[in-house]
Design a protein around this motif. Structure first.
Motif, mmCIF file in Angstrom:
data_model
loop_
_atom_site.group_PDB
_atom_site.id
_atom_site.type_symbol
_atom_site.label_atom_id
_atom_site.label_comp_id
_atom_site.label_asym_id
_atom_site.label_seq_id
_atom_site.Cartn_x
_atom_site.Cartn_y
_atom_site.Cartn_z
ATOM 1 N N ALA A 127 0.844 -1.187 0.000
ATOM 2 C CA ALA A 127 0.000 0.000 0.000
ATOM 3 C C ALA A 127 0.888 1.248 0.000
ATOM 4 O O ALA A 127 2.049 1.183 0.413
ATOM 5 N N THR A 161 -6.709 -2.279 -0.276
ATOM 6 C CA THR A 161 -6.202 -1.478 -1.379
ATOM 7 C C THR A 161 -4.672 -1.471 -1.387
ATOM 8 O O THR A 161 -4.036 -1.133 -0.383
ATOM 9 N N ALA A 162 -4.095 -1.883 -2.511
ATOM 10 C CA ALA A 162 -2.635 -1.993 -2.619
ATOM 11 C C ALA A 162 -2.284 -2.455 -4.027
ATOM 12 O O ALA A 162 -3.163 -2.855 -4.805
ATOM 13 N N THR A 201 -7.974 -1.609 -5.924
ATOM 14 C CA THR A 201 -8.525 -0.479 -5.190
ATOM 15 C C THR A 201 -9.923 -0.844 -4.718
ATOM 16 O O THR A 201 -10.770 -1.216 -5.528
#
Length: 123
Positions: free
Chosen positions: A39, A90-91, A120
Motif C-alpha cells: 500500500a 487497497t494496494a 482499489t
C-alpha cells in the motif's frame, strides 16, 4: 522465471476480485508461489503462499477466510481469489516465486517478482 500478474481493478467494499499470475518457466511446479501487497507509504507485506504441489497454503491473518490461493501447474498459473474486500485491502499486489520446498512469508526469500497489479477497494 518471468511472472505476469493481472486481474486487478476497482471494486466496492464487500466485492470480489480474482488475480492471476502466469509464469514463463516450464519448471513452474518447482516453485513455491506467493502473493504480496504494498500500500502507499507502507512496506510490502505477505498475503498468501502455496506449496509446489498445491497441497499446503499459508495466509496472513488479515486475509484468512476471505482470500484463497490456488495453482494450476499444467497452466503455469497461480491465482488469488479475494472475497469480502475491504478498503484496507487497497494496494499493488505482486506475485512471487521461490525455488524451494518450504513455504516462505518474507519478501527477501522470494527470488522472482511480477510487475504488480493495482487493487482499489472503495468504501
Amino acid at each position: 522465471v518471468q511472472l505476469q500478474a493481472s486481474g486487478g481493478g476497482l471494486v466496492q467494499a464487500g466485492g470480489s476480485l480474482r488475480l492471476s499470475c502466469v509464469a514463463s518457466d516450464l519448471t513452474f511446479s518447482g516453485y513455491v508461489m506467493g502473493w504480496f501487497r504494498q500500500a502507499p507509504g507502507k512496506e510490502r507485506e505477505f498475503v498468501a503462499a502455496i506449496s509446489r504441489d498445491g497441497g499446503r497454503t499459508s495466509y496472513a491473518d488479515s486475509v484468512k477466510g476471505r482470500f484463497t490461493i490456488s495453482r494450476n501447474n499444467a497452466r503455469n498459473t497461480v491465482t488469488l481469489q479475494m472475497n469480502s474486500l475491504k478498503p484496507d485491502d487497497t494496494a499493488v499486489y505482486f506475485c512471487a516465486a521461490d525455488w524451494s520446498y518450504e513455504i516462505k512469508t518474507r519478501t527477501l526469500e522470494y527470488e522472482d517478482w511480477g510487475q504488480g497489479t493495482q487493487v482499489t477497494v472503495s468504501s
